[in-house]
Scaffold this active site. Structure first.
Site, PDB file in Angstrom:
ATOM      1  N   CYS A   1     -39.333  20.348  40.236  1.00 38.68           N
ATOM      2  CA  CYS A   1     -39.611  18.933  40.504  1.00 38.68           C
ATOM      3  C   CYS A   1     -39.425  18.017  39.294  1.00 38.68           C
ATOM      4  O   CYS A   1     -38.845  16.938  39.415  1.00 38.68           O
ATOM      5  CB  CYS A   1     -41.034  18.786  41.039  1.00 38.68           C
ATOM      6  SG  CYS A   1     -41.331  19.693  42.553  1.00 38.68           S
TER       7      CYS A   1
ATOM      8  N   ARG B   1     -37.961  23.750  26.083  1.00 38.70           N
ATOM      9  CA  ARG B   1     -37.014  24.678  26.684  1.00 38.70           C
ATOM     10  C   ARG B   1     -37.749  25.656  27.606  1.00 38.70           C
ATOM     11  O   ARG B   1     -37.373  26.820  27.706  1.00 38.70           O
ATOM     12  CB  ARG B   1     -36.201  25.419  25.628  1.00 38.70           C
ATOM     13  CG  ARG B   1     -34.856  25.957  26.174  1.00 38.70           C
ATOM     14  CD  ARG B   1     -34.082  26.732  25.117  1.00 38.70           C
ATOM     15  NE  ARG B   1     -33.816  25.923  23.946  1.00 38.70           N
ATOM     16  CZ  ARG B   1     -33.922  26.370  22.698  1.00 38.70           C
ATOM     17  NH1 ARG B   1     -34.297  27.613  22.448  1.00 38.70           N
ATOM     18  NH2 ARG B   1     -33.681  25.558  21.680  1.00 38.70           N
ATOM     19  N   SER B   2     -38.798  25.170  28.255  1.00 38.79           N
ATOM     20  CA  SER B   2     -39.543  26.034  29.161  1.00 38.79           C
ATOM     21  C   SER B   2     -38.713  26.310  30.406  1.00 38.79           C
ATOM     22  O   SER B   2     -37.799  25.557  30.753  1.00 38.79           O
ATOM     23  CB  SER B   2     -40.868  25.390  29.559  1.00 38.79           C
ATOM     24  OG  SER B   2     -40.634  24.266  30.393  1.00 38.79           O
TER      25      SER B   2
ATOM     26  N   ASP C   1     -36.667  23.612  20.813  1.00 45.16           N
ATOM     27  CA  ASP C   1     -38.020  24.142  20.930  1.00 45.16           C
ATOM     28  C   ASP C   1     -38.420  24.719  19.583  1.00 45.16           C
ATOM     29  O   ASP C   1     -37.717  24.526  18.582  1.00 45.16           O
ATOM     30  CB  ASP C   1     -38.153  25.150  22.080  1.00 45.16           C
ATOM     31  CG  ASP C   1     -37.514  26.496  21.792  1.00 45.16           C
ATOM     32  OD1 ASP C   1     -36.875  26.652  20.709  1.00 45.16           O
ATOM     33  OD2 ASP C   1     -37.641  27.408  22.623  1.00 45.16           O
ATOM     34  N   ILE C   2     -39.529  25.428  19.532  1.00 39.38           N
ATOM     35  CA  ILE C   2     -40.061  25.899  18.255  1.00 39.38           C
ATOM     36  C   ILE C   2     -39.116  26.860  17.552  1.00 39.38           C
ATOM     37  O   ILE C   2     -39.149  27.004  16.333  1.00 39.38           O
ATOM     38  CB  ILE C   2     -41.448  26.547  18.477  1.00 39.38           C
ATOM     39  CG1 ILE C   2     -42.174  26.730  17.150  1.00 39.38           C
ATOM     40  CG2 ILE C   2     -41.323  27.850  19.249  1.00 39.38           C
ATOM     41  CD1 ILE C   2     -43.630  27.118  17.309  1.00 39.38           C
TER      42      ILE C   2
END
Length: 306
Positions: free
Chosen positions: A144, A179-180, A202-203
């Protein structure tokens, strides 16, 4: 002509546009859709999201029921309603356990009822990237929040509508800070699939997502490491900066932004500094209400498959 600076775009107008289009689609349907919500924690954000969902469903004409359960009973309940033909979609409010068990629960939701697009079997195929557009276009279940962000960018005319699908973001450089598997990664794939150069941060560092072949070829899916790049490098290169970092201590330094950049804050935290509007042409402070529109659009797609 220099870009106009300082417009804060509240999502309410964008939300009304999505809800109007979804209402039209529902009027064309012969059945009333039923969305089942599952809440199994005291998380304030989850409760607020459930209230927003209830209110939106009432306004649009979708039957919504919220089931409050203990965490230990969620899996059993999901298995039961997966087989209930009167339920067209299942929405689980996370976090429940706040660890790996939450992902296990995501995989329990039947793909045919997965309105959030979080089951690994549900997530869109690479060839579906051009199907992320606003209602009445696209038939793939897409998570979503990424769908909502793509709608917002299109409504703000980031896409070049004169180009064919798959090339409407060609020549655009976009930075996504996250970047999940449920937000940043699918969003990077969607925007790269429309032709953008996407710098995914990301990390662990910065990766480039880019559509390597025309028409689509699967090599474009995977990020390529940019070992000498930093967050600052990625932001400075990008016309569009999207941040979804759930950390109140994180902020995008306004000095890094291109003058006239478009900035979208996806996190419930404020990822941009208060002076962002002194440099950005457009700033979207939140996307939550548009996300519910994307959820209901996915519900329509699920009901069409049942």
């Amino acid at each position: 002509m220099a870009p106009r600076i300082g417009e804060t775009v509240q999502p309410d107008d964008l939300t009304r546009r999505a809800h109007h289009q979804i209402s039209e689609m529902l009027r064309d349907s012969s059945k009333r859709l039923f969305l089942m919500g599952i809440l199994a924690s005291d998380d304030a954000g989850s409760s607020q999201y459930a209230n927003w969902t209830r209110k939106t469903c009432q306004e649009i004409g979708v039957h919504f029921h919220l089931m409050k359960l203990s965490p230990e009973n969620v899996a059993t309940y999901i298995r039961a309603i997966n087989d209930n033909n009167s339920v067209h979609g299942i929405l689980v409010y996370y976090p429940i356990f706040g660890d790996q068990r939450d992902d296990e629960i995501r995989q329990l939701v039947a793909p045919s009822k997965d309105v959030e697009g979080l089951n690994h079997q549900t997530v869109h195929r690479p060839s579906d990237v051009a199907e992320s557009r606003p209602p009445k276009q696209g038939r793939s279940i897409i998570p979503c929040t990424p769908r909502a962000v793509t709608w917002i960018l299109e409504w703000m005319d980031v896409h070049d509508r004169t180009r064919p699908a798959g090339e409407r973001l060609r020549d655009q450089e976009i930075c996504i800070i996250n970047r999940s598997d449920v937000v940043g990664l699918p969003l990077a794939q969607l925007l790269a699939g429309e032709g953008a150069r996407v710098y995914s941060v990301d990390i662990s560092g910065v990766q480039l997502f880019q559509r390597l072949y025309y028409p689509w070829h699967s090599e474009g899916l995977h990020g390529k490491d940019l070992p000498n790049w930093t967050l600052q490098t990625a932001v400075q290169r990008s016309r569009v900066v999207i941040s979804a970092v759930p950390d109140p201590a994180f902020k995008v330094n306004t000095k890094w932004l291109q003058r006239g950049a478009i900035c979208v804050n996806v996190s419930s935290e404020k990822n941009f500094e208060p002076n962002v509007v002194e440099v950005a042409s457009k700033f979207v402070p939140r996307v939550g209400s548009v996300t519910i529109g994307a959820l209901l659009y996915n519900l329509i797609l699920c009901s069409a498959r049942s």
